[in-house]
Each structure stands twice: as C-alpha cells, then as structure tokens.
Motif scaffolding. Structure first.
Motif, mmCIF file in Angstrom:
data_model
loop_
_atom_site.group_PDB
_atom_site.id
_atom_site.type_symbol
_atom_site.label_atom_id
_atom_site.label_comp_id
_atom_site.label_asym_id
_atom_site.label_seq_id
_atom_site.Cartn_x
_atom_site.Cartn_y
_atom_site.Cartn_z
ATOM 1 N N LYS A 95 0.815 -1.275 0.011
ATOM 2 C CA LYS A 95 0.118 0.109 0.009
ATOM 3 C C LYS A 95 0.883 1.193 -0.182
ATOM 4 N N ARG A 96 2.063 1.378 0.787
ATOM 5 C CA ARG A 96 2.873 2.413 0.920
ATOM 6 C C ARG A 96 3.655 2.471 -0.367
ATOM 7 N N PHE A 97 3.949 1.673 -0.831
ATOM 8 C CA PHE A 97 4.711 1.727 -2.308
ATOM 9 C C PHE A 97 3.957 2.215 -3.335
ATOM 10 N N THR A 184 16.506 20.439 6.910
ATOM 11 C CA THR A 184 14.938 19.905 6.822
ATOM 12 C C THR A 184 14.751 18.295 5.856
ATOM 13 N N ARG A 185 14.281 17.613 6.477
ATOM 14 C CA ARG A 185 14.061 16.313 5.718
ATOM 15 C C ARG A 185 12.899 16.513 4.839
ATOM 16 N N ALA A 186 11.596 16.910 5.621
ATOM 17 C CA ALA A 186 10.504 16.910 4.864
ATOM 18 C C ALA A 186 9.498 18.166 5.029
ATOM 19 N N SER A 194 6.769 9.804 1.360
ATOM 20 C CA SER A 194 6.932 8.581 0.433
ATOM 21 C C SER A 194 8.491 8.032 0.523
ATOM 22 N N LYS A 195 8.569 6.873 0.065
ATOM 23 C CA LYS A 195 9.889 6.253 0.446
ATOM 24 C C LYS A 195 10.759 6.327 -0.958
ATOM 25 N N ASN A 196 11.111 7.806 -1.239
ATOM 26 C CA ASN A 196 11.685 7.558 -2.305
ATOM 27 C C ASN A 196 13.218 7.880 -2.181
ATOM 28 N N ASN A 199 14.989 11.329 -0.617
ATOM 29 C CA ASN A 199 14.978 11.716 0.741
ATOM 30 C C ASN A 199 16.148 11.078 1.554
ATOM 31 N N TYR A 200 16.719 9.998 1.073
ATOM 32 C CA TYR A 200 18.016 9.560 1.781
ATOM 33 C C TYR A 200 19.031 10.377 1.255
ATOM 34 N N GLY A 201 19.469 10.612 -0.145
ATOM 35 C CA GLY A 201 20.169 11.493 -0.681
ATOM 36 C C GLY A 201 20.243 12.806 0.370
ATOM 37 N N GLN A 230 9.584 15.438 14.052
ATOM 38 C CA GLN A 230 9.275 14.561 13.058
ATOM 39 C C GLN A 230 9.702 13.197 13.123
ATOM 40 N N GLU A 231 10.984 12.661 12.884
ATOM 41 C CA GLU A 231 11.505 11.464 12.883
ATOM 42 C C GLU A 231 12.968 11.588 13.414
ATOM 43 N N VAL A 232 13.673 10.396 13.756
ATOM 44 C CA VAL A 232 15.076 10.254 14.097
ATOM 45 C C VAL A 232 15.748 9.261 13.076
ATOM 46 N N GLY A 233 16.369 10.006 12.493
ATOM 47 C CA GLY A 233 17.263 9.551 11.216
ATOM 48 C C GLY A 233 16.429 9.098 10.219
ATOM 49 N N MET A 234 16.397 7.839 9.697
ATOM 50 C CA MET A 234 15.351 7.287 8.893
ATOM 51 C C MET A 234 14.532 6.126 9.837
ATOM 52 N N MET A 235 14.063 6.679 11.106
ATOM 53 C CA MET A 235 13.041 5.717 11.598
ATOM 54 C C MET A 235 12.213 6.633 12.298
ATOM 55 N N GLU A 257 5.133 6.562 7.074
ATOM 56 C CA GLU A 257 4.398 6.079 7.835
ATOM 57 C C GLU A 257 4.825 4.627 7.924
ATOM 58 N N GLY A 258 5.444 4.210 9.143
ATOM 59 C CA GLY A 258 6.178 3.021 9.293
ATOM 60 C C GLY A 258 5.302 2.044 9.569
ATOM 61 N N VAL A 259 5.678 0.803 9.001
ATOM 62 C CA VAL A 259 5.001 -0.387 9.550
ATOM 63 C C VAL A 259 5.414 -0.751 10.797
ATOM 64 N N THR A 260 6.540 -0.579 11.222
ATOM 65 C CA THR A 260 6.986 -0.703 12.615
ATOM 66 C C THR A 260 6.147 0.061 13.531
ATOM 67 N N ARG A 261 6.000 1.571 13.167
ATOM 68 C CA ARG A 261 5.452 2.406 13.874
ATOM 69 C C ARG A 261 4.156 1.866 14.194
ATOM 70 N N GLY A 301 11.739 0.949 13.200
ATOM 71 C CA GLY A 301 11.899 0.783 11.871
ATOM 72 C C GLY A 301 12.133 -0.696 11.424
ATOM 73 N N THR A 302 12.074 -1.097 10.221
ATOM 74 C CA THR A 302 12.301 -2.509 10.023
ATOM 75 C C THR A 302 13.719 -3.099 10.177
ATOM 76 N N ALA A 303 14.714 -2.163 9.994
ATOM 77 C CA ALA A 303 16.113 -2.605 10.133
ATOM 78 C C ALA A 303 16.354 -2.744 11.512
HETATM 79 C C1 LIG Z 1 11.392 3.545 5.809
HETATM 80 C C2 LIG Z 1 11.231 4.445 6.991
HETATM 81 C C3 LIG Z 1 10.724 4.202 8.248
HETATM 82 C C4 LIG Z 1 10.395 2.982 8.694
HETATM 83 O O1 LIG Z 1 9.419 2.359 8.066
HETATM 84 P P1 LIG Z 1 9.070 0.892 8.319
HETATM 85 O O2 LIG Z 1 8.106 0.461 7.469
HETATM 86 O O3 LIG Z 1 8.924 0.738 9.773
HETATM 87 O O4 LIG Z 1 10.558 0.129 8.284
HETATM 88 C C5 LIG Z 1 10.593 5.512 8.943
HETATM 89 N N1 LIG Z 1 11.007 6.813 8.116
HETATM 90 C C6 LIG Z 1 11.513 6.786 7.030
HETATM 91 C C7 LIG Z 1 11.927 8.306 6.522
HETATM 92 C C8 LIG Z 1 11.715 5.748 6.546
HETATM 93 O O5 LIG Z 1 12.349 5.738 5.219
#
Ligand SMILES: *Cc1c(COP(=O)(O)O)cnc(C)c1O
Length: 354
Positions: A95-97, A184-186, A194-196, A199-201, A230-235, A257-261, A301-303
């Motif tokens: 769904k998120r994808f 700023t991240r977002a 969006s997991k694009n 955002n990481y770069g 907002q968030e901590v790193g990429m979590m 919107e994290g699945v782990t969240r 987060g998943t990792a």
């Molecule tokens: C992937 C991601 C998460 C965590 O999402 P999960 O579905 O729990 O792995 C959180 N923040 C950011 C910015 C992400 O890219």
C-alpha cells in the motif's frame, strides 16, 4: 494486467549459498541467487521474470540517474524454529509503495506482482532465510523510471525489481541524537511521506555533520521553526511521557508511515499505555525531561525494530535518558520478535506465510 500473473522463472545453475557463511554478515552486502524483474511499457506491466541475480544494463541517459524517479521498500522474512518462513506485513508495504509511486508520478504495481512475485521469489530462495533468532531475509523492492531521454517529464517505461539480502542481528546501541536546527528532511506538500531515494540522499549531510559533533543521528524538526519533531534518522520516533506514548501525527505529510510504527502503537495500546499521534514540539519534550516525566524515547523501523535513545542534544541542550530502565522499548522488541518467530500466536495476522 487482467490475466493471472505469469512469472517466467529461470533458475540459477548453482547456488552462491554454499560459499557463504551466514554468521555475522554485514547488512545489505550479500544477495541471494535470484531477483524479480518486471517491466512497465505501453501503459501496462508485462514480462515478469524471476532470474539469476545479475547487473542491470542501461543507457547513460536513463531518466532515473538524472531526475530521481526512484522509490523503494524494506521488508523482512523470518524463519521460525519449525523452519516455516513468513513475511512480516507485506500488504502494508505494498500500500505504501503505491502511495510513494503516486507522489512520484509513477505507475502503481499490482498486488499479483508485488505480493505474489515477492512470495514466489522468497520461496525460491528460502534456503537463504537464516533459521536463527534475530536473523532474517531483508527484501528490497524498488521501482525506477527507465526512459532513455533527458526531457524532464514522468517516464513512460519503468522497472520494478525485488532483490533479497540475508541479514544478521542489528545491535542497536543506544543512540545519541542531535536535535536538527539547520537542515530539513520534509515539509508540508513535499515528498517526506514517500519512500523515495532522494529523501535519503538529501539527509546524509545532516547525519554526517551530527556525527562530526559526536552524535549518531539527527532528530528531524519542521522546516519553518525547527521546533516540531518529525523522525529520528530514517526511523519513526516514539516518546514515552509518564504512561503515554506520543508519536508525531501523519497528516502534514512530513512523516513516513512506518509499518514498525503501526505495529509498535498496537502493542503499546495492548500494554495499557495511552497512545497519542499528534504534533509535539521540542519545548514540550524539554519540559517533560525537566519534570522527570520523559521516561523513554526510541526509534522504530524495519532494520533495527527498536533503537533506544540515550541522549538528545544541540548547542544549548543536553538531555540524558536512563536506557537501562527503558522497559517499554524492550517489551515492544520482545513482543514483535515473539510474533515474527512464531513463539506466540499471530493475533493480528501480521505474518504472510510463504
Ligand atoms: C522506511 C522508513 C521508516 C520506517 O518504516 P518501516 O516500515 O517501519 O520500516 C521511517 N522513516 C523513514 C524516513 C523511512 O524511510
């Protein structure tokens, strides 16, 4: 695609698994024997194949290298003590994808490719799922725009690919977190939800500068005041203030919107904590810290699943947390692991059997 999905399967001649020791493997460095590749052209998905893991070949003008139409997901498959494999909540990632795809003007990927293709691929490479606690098979679906043309517009052709990487324990050392006051991240209206790839770069410089100051990661704050969390790193981030778990709400579109969240919030409610998804700012966090009400803070987060935070700081702030007694973070991790490795009933239907 209307007819049932036809996946063309070409098996690798031999497995790389025999040459690999699955103990102590670094994250994301080794890949399994097979990959899935689907192509979008003439307005539809076609030619879905599972084939030996191999390099991509593309023209230097390929649009993704220039304009960044690239999205991805991160999912894990687990093997329980009985040797049965399952994937954790893949429908949520699907769904998120497609939400990410929509934001980046990319086509959606149908369930029979994303879910059934992933299931089949993981089944073929199921020997690669380490059958050990804390180990898993990391699943990385991604999509890229592949038009070979420099004109700036959404591509007409895309590749959807899934690769798999066995992964070992993630020792989440308690983190020292810098409260971001420059980058700023977002921002509302942007692409933060969006997991694009971009955002990481765009976040790496902030993380590097925080590291140079002795921190592990940053706590992202809003674009206007650098005040709203907002968030901590990429979590995603969760704060425990007295018996309430607070996490930033999603409606502004600045939070992924994290699945782990989502899983952690469900477990927190079951543990009897109050759960609040709302805006929270740094002044409230500082006040809760000074009154002794701030009990815990952690990333999810998943990792890492759960990554405890031992300190927040910036040029004029230092808040230290007692991670040894961070019972809530530990309990979330324990319960999620118990579900993933089938040590308890899968009461939420989170496991998708291979
Ligand atoms: C992937 C991601 C998460 C965590 O999402 P999960 O579905 O729990 O792995 C959180 N923040 C950011 C910015 C992400 O890219």
């Amino acid at each position: 695609m209307t007819a049932a999905l036809d996946i063309v399967i070409t098996k690798a001649e031999s497995s790389k698994l025999n040459d690999l020791n699955l103990e102590n493997i670094p994250f994301g460095k080794y890949f399994t024997d097979h990959m899935l590749e689907a192509t979008f052209e003439d307005g539809e998905w076609s030619s879905v194949e599972i084939k030996p893991y191999q390099p991509l070949s593309c023209d230097p003008s390929t649009a993704v290298f220039h304009y960044g139409q690239a999205i991805f997901e991160g999912i894990k498959a687990y093997k329980n003590a009985a040797g049965e494999a399952s994937i954790f909540r893949p429908y949520d990632n699907h769904k998120r994808f497609n939400k990410s795809a929509d934001r980046m003007s990319m086509p959606s990927v149908p369930e029979e490719i994303f879910i059934e293709g992933m299931r089949k691929l993981v089944e073929i490479d199921s020997d690669w799922i380490p059958a050990k606690k804390e180990h898993s098979l990391y699943i990385r679906p991604f999509m890229i725009g592949i038009d070979a043309v420099l004109g700036v517009k959404p591509c007409e052709t895309y590749k959807f690919i899934i690769i798999l990487s066995p992964t070992g324990p993630y020792y989440a050392e308690p983190m020292k977190i810098y409260i971001e006051d420059t980058y700023t991240r977002a921002a509302p209206g942007g692409v933060g939800f969006s997991k694009n790839a971009g955002n990481y770069g765009g976040s790496m410089k902030a993380a590097l500068e925080a590291k140079a100051l002795g921190y592990d990661q940053v706590l992202w704050t809003d674009a206007f005041e650098h005040k709203w969390l907002q968030e901590v790193g990429m979590m995603n981030v969760i704060f425990v203030i007295n018996d309430t778990a607070i996490t930033p709400s999603l409606e502004e579109g600045t939070i992924l919107e994290g699945v782990t969240r989502s899983s952690a919030l469900t477990i927190l409610r079951e543990m009897g904590l109050k759960v609040e998804e709302r805006r929270i700012n740094i002044d409230e966090l500082i006040a809760a810290y000074h009154s002794g009400a701030l009990k815990e803070a952690f990333g999810v987060g998943t990792a890492a699943t759960v990554a405890p935070i031992k300190e927040f700081g910036s040029s004029n702030i230092k808040m230290e947390l007692d991670v040894k007694n961070a019972v809530v973070a530990k309990e979330i991790k324990r319960q999620l692991d118990a579900i993933r490795y089938s040590e308890v009933a899968d009461r939420h239907n989170w496991l998708f059997k291979i």
